[in-house]
Motif scaffolding. Structure first.
Motif, PDB file in Angstrom:
ATOM      1  N   LYS A  87      -7.222  26.088   7.136  1.00 47.29           N
ATOM      2  CA  LYS A  87      -8.323  25.839   6.211  1.00 47.29           C
ATOM      3  C   LYS A  87      -9.668  25.727   6.922  1.00 47.29           C
ATOM      4  O   LYS A  87     -10.666  26.304   6.472  1.00 47.29           O
ATOM      5  N   GLY A  88      -9.724  24.989   8.002  1.00 49.31           N
ATOM      6  CA  GLY A  88     -11.003  24.758   8.658  1.00 49.31           C
ATOM      7  C   GLY A  88     -11.405  25.844   9.628  1.00 49.31           C
ATOM      8  O   GLY A  88     -12.419  26.518   9.457  1.00 49.31           O
ATOM      9  N   ALA A  89     -10.570  26.040  10.670  1.00 47.40           N
ATOM     10  CA  ALA A  89     -10.953  26.960  11.738  1.00 47.40           C
ATOM     11  C   ALA A  89     -10.923  28.418  11.291  1.00 47.40           C
ATOM     12  O   ALA A  89     -11.863  29.174  11.547  1.00 47.40           O
ATOM     13  N   LEU A  90      -9.849  28.833  10.619  1.00 48.75           N
ATOM     14  CA  LEU A  90      -9.722  30.245  10.252  1.00 48.75           C
ATOM     15  C   LEU A  90     -10.763  30.664   9.223  1.00 48.75           C
ATOM     16  O   LEU A  90     -11.385  31.724   9.350  1.00 48.75           O
ATOM     17  N   SER A  91     -10.954  29.847   8.195  1.00 42.73           N
ATOM     18  CA  SER A  91     -11.957  30.201   7.186  1.00 42.73           C
ATOM     19  C   SER A  91     -13.353  30.242   7.790  1.00 42.73           C
ATOM     20  O   SER A  91     -14.137  31.164   7.522  1.00 42.73           O
ATOM     21  N   GLY A  92     -13.690  29.268   8.625  1.00 48.20           N
ATOM     22  CA  GLY A  92     -14.990  29.281   9.280  1.00 48.20           C
ATOM     23  C   GLY A  92     -15.146  30.442  10.233  1.00 48.20           C
ATOM     24  O   GLY A  92     -16.235  31.028  10.347  1.00 48.20           O
ATOM     25  N   SER A 146     -16.431  21.066   5.284  1.00 45.78           N
ATOM     26  CA  SER A 146     -17.389  20.671   6.318  1.00 45.78           C
ATOM     27  C   SER A 146     -16.933  21.142   7.696  1.00 45.78           C
ATOM     28  O   SER A 146     -17.754  21.504   8.542  1.00 45.78           O
ATOM     29  N   LYS A 147     -15.633  21.146   7.936  1.00 48.93           N
ATOM     30  CA  LYS A 147     -15.114  21.637   9.220  1.00 48.93           C
ATOM     31  C   LYS A 147     -15.353  23.135   9.348  1.00 48.93           C
ATOM     32  O   LYS A 147     -15.700  23.642  10.429  1.00 48.93           O
ATOM     33  N   ALA A 148     -15.166  23.862   8.235  1.00 48.53           N
ATOM     34  CA  ALA A 148     -15.451  25.300   8.251  1.00 48.53           C
ATOM     35  C   ALA A 148     -16.928  25.555   8.520  1.00 48.53           C
ATOM     36  O   ALA A 148     -17.285  26.513   9.221  1.00 48.53           O
ATOM     37  N   ALA A 149     -17.805  24.698   7.966  1.00 44.95           N
ATOM     38  CA  ALA A 149     -19.240  24.862   8.202  1.00 44.95           C
ATOM     39  C   ALA A 149     -19.581  24.666   9.673  1.00 44.95           C
ATOM     40  O   ALA A 149     -20.409  25.404  10.239  1.00 44.95           O
ATOM     41  N   ILE A 214     -12.009  24.333  18.602  1.00 47.58           N
ATOM     42  CA  ILE A 214     -12.666  23.130  19.121  1.00 47.58           C
ATOM     43  C   ILE A 214     -13.572  22.523  18.060  1.00 47.58           C
ATOM     44  O   ILE A 214     -13.572  21.299  17.834  1.00 47.58           O
ATOM     45  N   GLY A 215     -14.354  23.356  17.386  1.00 45.70           N
ATOM     46  CA  GLY A 215     -15.274  22.852  16.371  1.00 45.70           C
ATOM     47  C   GLY A 215     -14.567  22.171  15.226  1.00 45.70           C
ATOM     48  O   GLY A 215     -14.992  21.106  14.758  1.00 45.70           O
ATOM     49  N   ALA A 216     -13.461  22.756  14.755  1.00 48.90           N
ATOM     50  CA  ALA A 216     -12.735  22.167  13.629  1.00 48.90           C
ATOM     51  C   ALA A 216     -12.126  20.821  14.009  1.00 48.90           C
ATOM     52  O   ALA A 216     -12.155  19.868  13.215  1.00 48.90           O
ATOM     53  N   ILE A 217     -11.574  20.720  15.221  1.00 49.89           N
ATOM     54  CA  ILE A 217     -10.947  19.460  15.648  1.00 49.89           C
ATOM     55  C   ILE A 217     -11.990  18.379  15.859  1.00 49.89           C
ATOM     56  O   ILE A 217     -11.836  17.241  15.393  1.00 49.89           O
ATOM     57  N   SER A 224     -12.738  12.748   7.760  1.00 51.37           N
ATOM     58  CA  SER A 224     -11.669  13.656   7.364  1.00 51.37           C
ATOM     59  C   SER A 224     -10.747  12.927   6.406  1.00 51.37           C
ATOM     60  O   SER A 224     -10.655  11.690   6.441  1.00 51.37           O
ATOM     61  N   PRO A 225     -10.071  13.663   5.519  1.00 52.16           N
ATOM     62  CA  PRO A 225      -8.979  13.036   4.774  1.00 52.16           C
ATOM     63  C   PRO A 225      -7.865  12.636   5.740  1.00 52.16           C
ATOM     64  O   PRO A 225      -7.950  12.906   6.935  1.00 52.16           O
TER      65      PRO A 225
END
Length: 281
Positions: A87-92, A146-149, A214-217, A224-225
């Motif tokens: 959800k976060g890293a791949l979409s971003g 927000s992680k994707a951003a 790295i950015g997503a983590i 985060s939820p």
């Protein structure tokens, strides 16, 4: 004492085996075997040193302990993987790299954008993720958006700069030849400039695979939820559950290596004509 002898023996066997492999013809099997043997040797030495010196699991758990936790926590690790990587890293990554490529095409056609936007891009690329992440979390909320951003911001400019540089890789003689053939700008782009830019583009994409994860983590450290790799690492450190932290690190390493390897395989198929690819065959 026995574990120390085990570590020394593992080092000697691994060293000897890799030395022997280095002398063999550079086949695909040899190229694959060398890093595997090296990695297994490091794991064996790690196991022997931790157990031989009685190092606390709070400081450094043994690989066998990490493996046990990994097996017992597959449900948690999978949930965190989906939240952070998919959800976060791949979409971003997809949004950031796609928009960077389209922006590079526009910049290539405009000297104003090239001279104005690229210096700004270099400035933004130098901003630390720990400074951007809290702001973007406040803007886009605490879920994966927000992680994707954060990932978009991190991968956009490396891909942009590499793509713009690649589009300028063709020589003046080659561009003049296309002009002599009455090729339109679009034809020249598709037939000459984009193929010449592919090694540069894939270089940016490979760099972006690491930055995306790295950015997503890191972004999950700031909100985060109750799921996600960054959330799990931060909470597990507070609980001194270092075995789970290392299990999350293993997942992140596997995901990052798989992503980088996948892009590298695509690069090899697309740029088979490039001298750097021919030299590997």
């Amino acid at each position: 004492m026995g574990w120390i002898i085990f570590a020394i023996a593992a080092w000697a066997i691994g060293w000897g085996l890799n030395t022997w492999l280095a002398r063999q013809p550079a086949t695909n099997v040899v190229r694959l075997a060398m890093p595997i043997v090296f990695g297994l040797t490091l794991i064996a030495i790690w196991e022997g040193v931790v157990r031989g010196f009685g190092i606390s699991a709070v400081l450094l758990p043994a690989p066998s302990v990490i493996a046990t936790t990994f097996v017992q926590s597959t449900a948690i690790l999978w949930e965190d993987f989906v939240q952070t990587v998919i959800k976060g890293a791949l979409s971003g990554y997809v949004i950031g790299c796609g928009s960077a490529f389209l922006t590079a095409i526009l910049i290539d056609r405009s000297d104003f954008l090239r001279r104005g936007l690229l210096p700004v891009g270099n400035f933004v690329a130098a901003l630390p993720v720990v400074g951007m992440a809290p702001i973007l979390v406040m803007w886009f909320g605490f879920d994966w958006q927000s992680k994707a951003a954060v990932v978009v911001v991190m991968v956009f400019f490396p891909v942009l700069v590499n793509t713009v540089q690649g589009l300028q890789a063709s020589s003046a003689m080659q561009r003049d030849l296309m002009h002599t053939y009455a090729a339109s700008p679009a034809t020249s782009l598709l037939k000459l400039r984009l193929p010449m830019a592919m090694p540069f583009i894939f270089n940016g994409l490979k760099i972006a695979t690491t930055l995306a994860l790295i950015g997503a983590i890191v972004a999950e450290f700031f909100g985060s939820p109750i799921r996600g790799m960054g959330f799990r690492i931060s909470t597990s450190v507070g609980q001194l559950a270092l075995d789970l932290v290392w299990a999350e690190i293993v997942v992140a390493a596997l995901a990052g290596s798989a992503a980088y390897g996948g892009v590298a395989l695509i690069e090899r198929a697309v740029t088979f004509w490039h001298p750097s690819q021919r030299a590997r065959t």
